[in-house]
Write a protein that holds these residues in place. Structure first.
Motif, PDB file in Angstrom:
ATOM      1  N   PRO A  53     -13.956  11.695  -2.977  1.00  0.00           N
ATOM      2  CA  PRO A  53     -14.025  10.305  -2.525  1.00  0.00           C
ATOM      3  C   PRO A  53     -13.724   9.306  -3.642  1.00  0.00           C
ATOM      4  CG  PRO A  53     -16.210  11.330  -2.515  1.00  0.00           C
ATOM      5  CD  PRO A  53     -15.249  12.379  -2.944  1.00  0.00           C
ATOM      6  N   SER A  54     -13.128   8.196  -3.257  1.00  0.00           N
ATOM      7  CA  SER A  54     -12.962   7.105  -4.214  1.00  0.00           C
ATOM      8  C   SER A  54     -14.313   6.408  -4.358  1.00  0.00           C
ATOM      9  CB  SER A  54     -11.905   6.123  -3.708  1.00  0.00           C
ATOM     10  OG  SER A  54     -12.355   5.510  -2.526  1.00  0.00           O
TER      11      SER A  54
ATOM     12  N   ARG B 121       0.854   8.727  -5.628  1.00  0.00           N
ATOM     13  CA  ARG B 121      -0.396   9.452  -5.432  1.00  0.00           C
ATOM     14  C   ARG B 121      -0.858  10.168  -6.699  1.00  0.00           C
ATOM     15  NH1 ARG B 121      -2.809  11.176  -1.016  1.00  0.00           N
ATOM     16  NH2 ARG B 121      -2.220   9.113  -0.368  1.00  0.00           N
TER      17      ARG B 121
ATOM     18  N   ALA C  94     -10.080   4.539   5.095  1.00  0.00           N
ATOM     19  CA  ALA C  94     -10.533   5.924   5.233  1.00  0.00           C
ATOM     20  C   ALA C  94     -12.059   5.963   5.290  1.00  0.00           C
ATOM     21  CB  ALA C  94     -10.015   6.752   4.059  1.00  0.00           C
TER      22      ALA C  94
ATOM     23  N   GLY D 254      -9.179   2.947  -0.468  1.00  0.00           N
ATOM     24  CA  GLY D 254      -9.771   3.874   0.494  1.00  0.00           C
ATOM     25  C   GLY D 254     -10.778   3.275   1.454  1.00  0.00           C
TER      26      GLY D 254
ATOM     27  N   GLN E  46     -10.598  -3.273  -3.954  1.00  0.00           N
ATOM     28  CA  GLN E  46      -9.176  -3.595  -4.065  1.00  0.00           C
ATOM     29  C   GLN E  46      -8.352  -2.876  -3.001  1.00  0.00           C
ATOM     30  OE1 GLN E  46     -10.602  -2.720  -7.763  1.00  0.00           O
ATOM     31  NE2 GLN E  46      -8.752  -3.377  -8.800  1.00  0.00           N
ATOM     32  N   SER E  47      -7.165  -3.433  -2.770  1.00  0.00           N
ATOM     33  CA  SER E  47      -6.266  -2.835  -1.783  1.00  0.00           C
ATOM     34  C   SER E  47      -5.896  -1.408  -2.196  1.00  0.00           C
ATOM     35  CB  SER E  47      -5.004  -3.702  -1.682  1.00  0.00           C
ATOM     36  OG  SER E  47      -4.166  -3.198  -0.688  1.00  0.00           O
ATOM     37  N   GLY E  48      -5.885  -0.522  -1.234  1.00  0.00           N
ATOM     38  CA  GLY E  48      -5.457   0.845  -1.486  1.00  0.00           C
ATOM     39  C   GLY E  48      -6.493   1.736  -2.120  1.00  0.00           C
TER      40      GLY E  48
ATOM     41  N   PHE F  90      -7.079  14.538   0.467  1.00  0.00           N
ATOM     42  CA  PHE F  90      -8.089  13.883  -0.356  1.00  0.00           C
ATOM     43  C   PHE F  90      -8.938  14.963  -1.037  1.00  0.00           C
ATOM     44  CE2 PHE F  90      -8.506  10.091   2.826  1.00  0.00           C
ATOM     45  CZ  PHE F  90      -7.153   9.851   2.691  1.00  0.00           C
TER      46      PHE F  90
ATOM     47  N   VAL G 126       0.863   4.801  -2.196  1.00  0.00           N
ATOM     48  CA  VAL G 126       0.852   6.172  -1.677  1.00  0.00           C
ATOM     49  C   VAL G 126       1.906   7.009  -2.400  1.00  0.00           C
ATOM     50  CG1 VAL G 126       1.270   7.605   0.359  1.00  0.00           C
ATOM     51  CG2 VAL G 126       0.011   5.473   0.584  1.00  0.00           C
TER      52      VAL G 126
ATOM     53  N   ARG H  53       0.829  -1.198   0.000  1.00  0.00           N
ATOM     54  CA  ARG H  53       0.000   0.000   0.000  1.00  0.00           C
ATOM     55  C   ARG H  53       0.872   1.260   0.000  1.00  0.00           C
ATOM     56  NH1 ARG H  53      -4.425   0.538   4.543  1.00  0.00           N
ATOM     57  NH2 ARG H  53      -2.611   0.734   5.847  1.00  0.00           N
TER      58      ARG H  53
HETATM   59  N1  LIG Z   1     -10.316   9.915  -1.464  1.00  0.00           N
HETATM   60  C1  LIG Z   1      -9.009   9.759  -1.461  1.00  0.00           C
HETATM   61  N2  LIG Z   1      -8.232  10.565  -2.212  1.00  0.00           N
HETATM   62  C2  LIG Z   1      -6.880  10.427  -2.218  1.00  0.00           C
HETATM   63  N3  LIG Z   1      -6.209   9.515  -1.474  1.00  0.00           N
HETATM   64  C3  LIG Z   1      -6.936   8.677  -0.715  1.00  0.00           C
HETATM   65  C4  LIG Z   1      -8.359   8.756  -0.661  1.00  0.00           C
HETATM   66  N4  LIG Z   1      -8.803   7.804   0.203  1.00  0.00           N
HETATM   67  C5  LIG Z   1      -7.710   7.169   0.668  1.00  0.00           C
HETATM   68  N5  LIG Z   1      -6.590   7.690   0.123  1.00  0.00           N
HETATM   69  C6  LIG Z   1      -5.200   7.275   0.365  1.00  0.00           C
HETATM   70  O1  LIG Z   1      -5.006   6.061  -0.338  1.00  0.00           O
HETATM   71  C7  LIG Z   1      -4.197   5.178   0.446  1.00  0.00           C
HETATM   72  C8  LIG Z   1      -4.954   3.886   0.665  1.00  0.00           C
HETATM   73  O2  LIG Z   1      -6.135   4.167   1.421  1.00  0.00           O
HETATM   74  P1  LIG Z   1      -6.703   3.102   2.477  1.00  0.00           P
HETATM   75  O3  LIG Z   1      -5.618   2.650   3.395  1.00  0.00           O
HETATM   76  O4  LIG Z   1      -7.918   3.702   3.099  1.00  0.00           O
HETATM   77  O5  LIG Z   1      -7.074   1.924   1.462  1.00  0.00           O
HETATM   78  P2  LIG Z   1      -7.571   0.455   1.807  1.00  0.00           P
HETATM   79  O6  LIG Z   1      -8.559   0.104   0.759  1.00  0.00           O
HETATM   80  O7  LIG Z   1      -8.035   0.373   3.229  1.00  0.00           O
HETATM   81  O8  LIG Z   1      -6.248  -0.388   1.608  1.00  0.00           O
HETATM   82  P3  LIG Z   1      -5.926  -1.884   2.135  1.00  0.00           P
HETATM   83  O9  LIG Z   1      -6.934  -2.789   1.531  1.00  0.00           O
HETATM   84  O10 LIG Z   1      -4.552  -2.118   1.643  1.00  0.00           O
HETATM   85  O11 LIG Z   1      -6.005  -1.841   3.658  1.00  0.00           O
HETATM   86  C9  LIG Z   1      -3.870   5.891   1.760  1.00  0.00           C
HETATM   87  O12 LIG Z   1      -2.606   6.477   1.642  1.00  0.00           O
HETATM   88  C10 LIG Z   1      -4.925   6.955   1.853  1.00  0.00           C
HETATM   89  O13 LIG Z   1      -4.414   8.081   2.533  1.00  0.00           O
END
Ligand SMILES: Nc1ncnc2c1ncn2[C@@H]1O[C@H](COP(=O)(O)OP(=O)(O)OP(=O)(O)O)[C@@H](O)[C@H]1O
Length: 185
Positions: free
Chosen positions: A114-115, A73, A145, A142, A138-140, A111, A70, A66
């Motif tokens: 939202p994703s 970005r 968050a 959001g 998928q991983s990463g 941010f 980042v 992950r």
């Molecule tokens: N809306 C957004 N815009 C930009 N960056 C974002 C946004 N939401 C999350 N991120 C960033 O994207 C990265 C991944 O987010 P997050 O950890 O929430 O994903 P995840 O789906 O929980 O990942 P994993 O499945 O690996 O735990 C983090 O660095 C987070 O700060």
């Protein structure tokens, strides 16, 4: 800048978790859990029981993957504009009617919008009465968050008692989620 600082802090934290025995800080796990983690760690160090999964190492690996997202970005931002991407979103955080303090936290994290998982899941999690939700993405993309924002949205800071309980499968993941919540809250 703040995102870099956050990811660096998480990395330092992750590194410290590899050496729990030498670290007498508040980041230590409760005795039973620490025992489990150390037990896993020593098994893996000695390469002993091939089939056993080291959850701490697995969690760290996920985090490293992950972290590389980042670093990219800019690419994430571009992907958010692609309608075929799971990061695609047309809605804004304002439309999600988040509390002003949380909106500030979200923008503080950099941010812009939202994703897709956040866009779809947050309205359900913020609904009154709240609804149960099982979501995957998928991983990463959001998820952390998203559920962190939902949890914080239900917190009334005037109440001085525990209002949220977040359960994570590993100690390391719990620490990472705590970091995100601290950043947002
Ligand atoms: N809306 C957004 N815009 C930009 N960056 C974002 C946004 N939401 C999350 N991120 C960033 O994207 C990265 C991944 O987010 P997050 O950890 O929430 O994903 P995840 O789906 O929980 O990942 P994993 O499945 O690996 O735990 C983090 O660095 C987070 O700060």
């Amino acid at each position: 800048m703040s995102e870099d600082a956050w990811s660096t802090a998480v990395d330092v934290q992750e590194t410290s978790q590899l050496d729990l025995n030498k670290r007498p800080s508040r980041l230590r796990a409760p005795p039973k859990m620490k025992e489990d983690i150390n037990a896993n760690g020593s098994r893996s160090e000695h390469g002993g029981h091939g089939e056993e999964v080291d959850l701490a190492e697995q969690s760290l690996l996920n985090k490293m993957i992950r972290h590389s997202l980042v670093r990219n970005r800019n690419q994430v931002e571009v992907l958010q504009a692609d309608p075929t991407s799971p990061l695609y979103s047309v809605r804004t955080f304002e439309e999600l009617r988040l509390k002003p303090e949380l909106l500030k936290g979200v923008y503080h994290l950099g941010f812009n919008r939202p994703s897709r998982i956040q866009e779809n899941a947050l309205p359900m999690m913020l609904a009154q009465p709240p609804q149960n939700l099982i979501a995957q993405s998928q991983s990463g993309t959001g998820k952390t968050a998203a559920f962190s924002l939902a949890m914080l949205s239900h917190v009334n800071t005037a109440n001085k008692w525990t209002q949220c309980l977040c359960i994570a499968p590993t100690y390391e993941l719990a620490l990472q989620i705590g970091q995100v919540i601290e950043q947002m809250g």
